[in-house]
Every structure is written in C-alpha cells, then in structure tokens.
Design an enzyme around this catalytic site. Sequence first.
Site, PDB file in Angstrom:
ATOM      1  N   ASP A   1      -7.575  -8.767  31.278  1.00 30.87           N
ATOM      2  CA  ASP A   1      -8.461  -8.449  30.162  1.00 30.87           C
ATOM      3  C   ASP A   1      -7.874  -8.864  28.816  1.00 30.87           C
ATOM      4  O   ASP A   1      -8.602  -9.302  27.918  1.00 30.87           O
ATOM      5  CB  ASP A   1      -8.763  -6.949  30.145  1.00 30.87           C
ATOM      6  N   GLY A   2      -6.562  -8.729  28.642  1.00 30.43           N
ATOM      7  CA  GLY A   2      -5.948  -9.101  27.382  1.00 30.43           C
ATOM      8  C   GLY A   2      -6.109 -10.585  27.094  1.00 30.43           C
ATOM      9  O   GLY A   2      -6.478 -10.985  25.982  1.00 30.43           O
TER      10      GLY A   2
ATOM     11  N   ASN B   1     -11.947   3.637  23.041  1.00 28.75           N
ATOM     12  CA  ASN B   1     -12.976   4.628  22.743  1.00 28.75           C
ATOM     13  C   ASN B   1     -13.086   5.673  23.848  1.00 28.75           C
ATOM     14  O   ASN B   1     -13.171   6.877  23.578  1.00 28.75           O
ATOM     15  CB  ASN B   1     -14.321   3.931  22.533  1.00 28.75           C
ATOM     16  N   LEU B   2     -13.091   5.238  25.083  1.00 25.76           N
ATOM     17  CA  LEU B   2     -13.182   6.170  26.211  1.00 25.76           C
ATOM     18  C   LEU B   2     -11.922   7.030  26.314  1.00 25.76           C
ATOM     19  O   LEU B   2     -12.003   8.234  26.577  1.00 25.76           O
ATOM     20  CB  LEU B   2     -13.413   5.397  27.509  1.00 25.76           C
TER      21      LEU B   2
ATOM     22  N   THR C   1     -15.625   1.292  26.815  1.00 24.39           N
ATOM     23  CA  THR C   1     -14.876   1.784  27.977  1.00 24.39           C
ATOM     24  C   THR C   1     -13.373   1.625  27.801  1.00 24.39           C
ATOM     25  O   THR C   1     -12.611   1.934  28.715  1.00 24.39           O
ATOM     26  CB  THR C   1     -15.308   1.037  29.251  1.00 24.39           C
TER      27      THR C   1
END
Length: 267
Positions: free
Chosen positions: A56-57, A170-171, A167
């Site tokens: 993801d990074g 924030n999550l 997600t």
Amino acid sequence: MTEVHPPAWPHSGAPRRLSFISAPNEQARRTHDELVARYGQYAPHDADAVICLGGDGFMLETLHSRLGEPIPVYGINCGSVGFLMNPSLPDDLPAHLAQTQAATLHPLRMCSIDRAGVETKALALNDVFLFRQTRQAAKIEIAVDGRVRMPELICDGVLVSTPAGSTAYNLSAHGPIVPLSANLLPLTPISAFRPRRWRGALLPSTARVTLTILESEKRPVAAVADFTEVRDVVRVEIEEDRTLHVTLLFDAGQSLSERILAEQFTV
C-alpha cells in the site's frame, strides 16, 4: 468525492501496452522482471495501464505520481497489507485488466502556514492530520466553510480523511468508515481530551476545513498530508481538489467499494 465506474475497458479488446513499476523489495523486483520478460515494457505515458508491484505504501507513492494523468493503475500485492492492491497475479494479465472495475480518486489539498509565515501546499489521497509535537496537548479551533464549529478542541490531534483513506489512520482513531459513493469527508479527533465525548463529524465533500492552532508557541503542532510534513503550523486549510484525479483498478468483485463495505463488518 470518489466516483465508481463500470469496467475500464467495456469495449472489445484488451490493453496491451503495460508499464511495470516495483517497490524495492525482492518479491516485487522478481515479479517485475518476470512480467517485463512476458509482456514487454512501455514508458508510463505511452502505456494503457501502469502495473504497480508492492504494498500500500508504494501504491500511494505511485498514485501521487500519476495524479492528473488519464492512465489507470493496477496493483499486485508484493508487500504486507495490500488494501489498495489486488491479491494475486492473473495468468493472462491483459485479458484480466479488461474485466477490472475502476475507482476515480480525488485528493485533499492542504495549505498550511507556519509560525514563520511560510506557506506550504500538499496533496493527500489518504488524509491530512495535525498532531502535537511535544508533551503538551494541542488546542485547535475548527471552522467549516468559514464558520467556527468548535472554538477549542484539546487533543493529540485531528484529521480529515478521504473516503479511500477512511480505513487507514481515520479508522485507527475510531473515525467512521465512509463508502466511496457517499460524498463525505470524515473529520476525526485524535485522543480528544475536551470535549471528551466528541467523536468527530461527517462533512460534505465540498467542505473547506480551517484548523487554527491556539497557543501555538506553547503547544506546537505539525501537519501531515500523506508524505509531506510541516512543523510549527499555525493555520491549516483542507479541501478536496476536484481538478485532479487518479484511476485505480480492482479485480471484478473485489472493488474498493466492496472492500470498504466489508471492512465495516470485520471484527
């Protein structure tokens, strides 16, 4: 706002000109070499699609580099988390790409002013957050569209997230997960002390959020927009930038909308 579209290639035929980029890890580099040997390699601006190999990074870095360009990005997970990635390498990659689903993401634009009066602008596809720099809690005034909604939030920090980023941090800060089609931006406190029971707000995607640091010399605060960090800020404005977008591709039945929905039922 994040727009969800039907398959990226609804017409006959499949994309053939592919550009492969990889994260600097062994699995990603090995997969990169195998795919280039099989399908060839095009420069990103000449390709039908950019194939991102990593986690993801690295995907977030790739999406930033592709902002404002029409070429979609398809990720194959060669990292650890992979929420933005597709799980496995298909046998026939061009034919598989023709059946993917596309999500068009718009970034947040941060404009900050520090104590020296220096202005910094940056983009964020996940979130913009403020966080205290010392042991002292931050004191932050929150205004939305020019109207002060909270005169003083005493906290470790506060963040504004995109739906796609809802997600992520924030999550973890107990903010709400927002569907891609909701046209909403979560505004979430980070370890709020006063008002202790305030859990944040859901703002329309057109909102302009202004965060003003109170007692900024005594209680210094940093602002972060994805990869950009600014220290000692006194004022930060955040709003969605509808002039920029990037298109992200997902396997059929595994769209980003579906993943965000499924995440809300994960225990």
